[in-house]
Motif scaffolding. Sequence first.
Motif, PDB file in Angstrom:
ATOM      1  N   LEU A  21       0.841  -1.188   0.000  1.00 44.40           N
ATOM      2  CA  LEU A  21       0.000   0.000   0.000  1.00 44.40           C
ATOM      3  C   LEU A  21       0.877   1.239   0.000  1.00 44.40           C
ATOM      4  CD1 LEU A  21      -2.565  -1.070   2.725  1.00 44.40           C
ATOM      5  CD2 LEU A  21      -2.747  -1.345   0.260  1.00 44.40           C
ATOM      6  N   ARG A  29      -3.283   7.262  -3.430  1.00 40.42           N
ATOM      7  CA  ARG A  29      -3.491   6.049  -2.651  1.00 40.42           C
ATOM      8  C   ARG A  29      -3.582   4.892  -3.628  1.00 40.42           C
ATOM      9  NH1 ARG A  29      -8.814   4.819   0.849  1.00 40.42           N
ATOM     10  NH2 ARG A  29      -9.616   4.708  -1.256  1.00 40.42           N
ATOM     11  N   PHE A  91      -9.563  -0.345  -2.701  1.00 38.56           N
ATOM     12  CA  PHE A  91      -9.727  -0.016  -1.286  1.00 38.56           C
ATOM     13  C   PHE A  91     -11.178  -0.120  -0.825  1.00 38.56           C
ATOM     14  CE2 PHE A  91      -5.716   1.777  -2.488  1.00 38.56           C
ATOM     15  CZ  PHE A  91      -4.925   1.504  -1.397  1.00 38.56           C
TER      16      PHE A  91
END
Length: 101
Positions: A21, A29, A91
Amino acid sequence: MSSRRQSPANGHRTHAATVVLVTTDRDDRVGLTATSFTSVSANPPVVLFCVARTASAWPALSVTDRIGIHLLGEDSRELARRFSTTGIDRFDHRQSATTTV
């Protein structure tokens, strides 16, 4: 990991998948499943994983100096599958790798 490990010679991984991540200073992100993950050194802790420059995570990886690494066990196959799927919000835990977006 299971004691029933497969040999690399017959085409099966012998390690758990790894989810990487990344959050950058620009608030990017991204995440990916890395199957090319290996330990280089225990002290200091250094790891190696390979990412293609064509990967969707590459732009964020190329500008950050910090990453989070999560080693997954056999019970996390769906998470590893989700972070290896393109075209979904990786996510969003409500999306599975089989969800069509």
